[in-house]
Design a protein around this motif. Structure first.
Motif, PDB file in Angstrom:
ATOM      1  N   ARG A  62      34.499  -8.283  17.042  1.00  0.00           N
ATOM      2  CA  ARG A  62      33.158  -7.698  17.026  1.00  0.00           C
ATOM      3  C   ARG A  62      32.424  -7.979  18.336  1.00  0.00           C
ATOM      4  NH1 ARG A  62      29.255 -11.059  13.759  1.00  0.00           N
ATOM      5  NH2 ARG A  62      29.379 -12.129  15.743  1.00  0.00           N
ATOM      6  N   ASP A  63      32.635  -9.170  18.896  1.00  0.00           N
ATOM      7  CA  ASP A  63      31.977  -9.560  20.142  1.00  0.00           C
ATOM      8  C   ASP A  63      32.694  -9.017  21.378  1.00  0.00           C
ATOM      9  OD1 ASP A  63      30.147 -10.925  18.618  1.00  0.00           O
ATOM     10  OD2 ASP A  63      31.040 -12.888  18.957  1.00  0.00           O
ATOM     11  N   GLY A  64      33.795  -8.305  21.163  1.00  0.00           N
ATOM     12  CA  GLY A  64      34.530  -7.719  22.282  1.00  0.00           C
ATOM     13  C   GLY A  64      35.385  -8.699  23.051  1.00  0.00           C
ATOM     14  N   LEU A  65      35.683  -9.852  22.452  1.00  0.00           N
ATOM     15  CA  LEU A  65      36.451 -10.864  23.154  1.00  0.00           C
ATOM     16  C   LEU A  65      37.955 -10.740  22.943  1.00  0.00           C
ATOM     17  CD1 LEU A  65      34.129 -13.913  22.521  1.00  0.00           C
ATOM     18  CD2 LEU A  65      34.298 -12.504  24.581  1.00  0.00           C
ATOM     19  N   ILE A  66      38.361 -10.155  21.825  1.00  0.00           N
ATOM     20  CA  ILE A  66      39.792  -9.964  21.571  1.00  0.00           C
ATOM     21  C   ILE A  66      40.042  -8.559  21.049  1.00  0.00           C
ATOM     22  CG2 ILE A  66      40.196 -12.408  21.077  1.00  0.00           C
ATOM     23  CD1 ILE A  66      40.474 -11.619  18.087  1.00  0.00           C
ATOM     24  N   ASP A  67      41.267  -8.114  21.222  1.00  0.00           N
ATOM     25  CA  ASP A  67      41.738  -6.863  20.637  1.00  0.00           C
ATOM     26  C   ASP A  67      42.691  -7.221  19.514  1.00  0.00           C
ATOM     27  OD1 ASP A  67      40.436  -5.109  22.450  1.00  0.00           O
ATOM     28  OD2 ASP A  67      42.033  -5.435  23.920  1.00  0.00           O
ATOM     29  N   LEU A  68      42.571  -6.529  18.409  1.00  0.00           N
ATOM     30  CA  LEU A  68      43.490  -6.710  17.286  1.00  0.00           C
ATOM     31  C   LEU A  68      44.273  -5.430  17.091  1.00  0.00           C
ATOM     32  CD1 LEU A  68      41.194  -8.482  14.658  1.00  0.00           C
ATOM     33  CD2 LEU A  68      43.056  -9.497  15.944  1.00  0.00           C
ATOM     34  N   ARG A  69      45.587  -5.529  17.181  1.00  0.00           N
ATOM     35  CA  ARG A  69      46.433  -4.351  16.997  1.00  0.00           C
ATOM     36  C   ARG A  69      47.633  -4.707  16.164  1.00  0.00           C
ATOM     37  NH1 ARG A  69      45.917  -2.352  22.992  1.00  0.00           N
ATOM     38  NH2 ARG A  69      43.799  -1.572  22.880  1.00  0.00           N
ATOM     39  N   ARG A  70      47.990  -3.792  15.270  1.00  0.00           N
ATOM     40  CA  ARG A  70      49.179  -4.000  14.450  1.00  0.00           C
ATOM     41  C   ARG A  70      50.403  -4.149  15.337  1.00  0.00           C
ATOM     42  NH1 ARG A  70      49.261  -2.810   8.808  1.00  0.00           N
ATOM     43  NH2 ARG A  70      47.218  -2.042   8.222  1.00  0.00           N
ATOM     44  N   GLY A  71      51.210  -5.114  15.001  1.00  0.00           N
ATOM     45  CA  GLY A  71      52.438  -5.328  15.744  1.00  0.00           C
ATOM     46  C   GLY A  71      52.258  -6.083  17.038  1.00  0.00           C
ATOM     47  N   ARG A  72      51.022  -6.115  17.531  1.00  0.00           N
ATOM     48  CA  ARG A  72      50.752  -6.813  18.781  1.00  0.00           C
ATOM     49  C   ARG A  72      49.956  -8.089  18.552  1.00  0.00           C
ATOM     50  NH1 ARG A  72      47.283  -4.156  23.384  1.00  0.00           N
ATOM     51  NH2 ARG A  72      46.759  -6.162  24.233  1.00  0.00           N
ATOM     52  N   GLY A  73      49.268  -8.144  17.430  1.00  0.00           N
ATOM     53  CA  GLY A  73      48.480  -9.322  17.105  1.00  0.00           C
ATOM     54  C   GLY A  73      47.147  -9.355  17.825  1.00  0.00           C
TER      55      GLY A  73
END
Length: 130
Positions: A62-73
């Motif tokens: 939400r804060d734009g600090l991480i990306d969450l993607r399936r298969g990539r974590g």
């Protein structure tokens, strides 16, 4: 990166996880593109539910600090360094203003602690450089 939680504090565990990762970003021990531990692995190592870890990761997303993607974590987002630079700029500005007002280092730290204890401010009302 080592994450520790305190089950005896009032702060929710998901918030503690997010705070530990934010601290690692500010300290520079996490860099753009670094992968965070898989939620299941981190949950097992901390002895918490996987959904608690995922809630912490969602706060960071939400804060734009991480990306969450399936298969990539979970991966540290490219704009995380911009946010760190913004934070450093704000800290430098704070120290200049505090010195101009004659505040000691201890008084400045106490001022920051006071602001932290007030809770989360609405960031939409504040912009870097104002």
């Amino acid at each position: 990166m080592r994450i520790q939680i305190d089950p005896n504090t009032a702060q929710p565990i998901a918030d503690q996880i997010a705070s530990a990762i934010r601290r690692a970003l500010v300290e520079g021990s996490l860099q753009i593109g670094d992968r965070l531990p898989a939620a299941r692995e981190l949950a097992e190592s901390l002895g918490v539910n996987m959904h608690t870890v995922l809630r912490g990761y969602q706060l960071l997303r939400r804060d734009g600090l991480i990306d969450l993607r399936r298969g990539r974590g979970a991966v540290v987002a490219s704009n995380a360094s911009e946010k760190r630079a913004d934070l450093l700029q704000i800290c430098r500005h704070l120290t200049v203003l505090a010195r101009e007002m004659g505040l000691s280092s201890d008084e400045t730290v106490e001022l920051v602690r006071s602001c932290l204890s007030e809770g989360s401010p609405d960031s939409s009302n504040f912009r870097v450089g104002e």
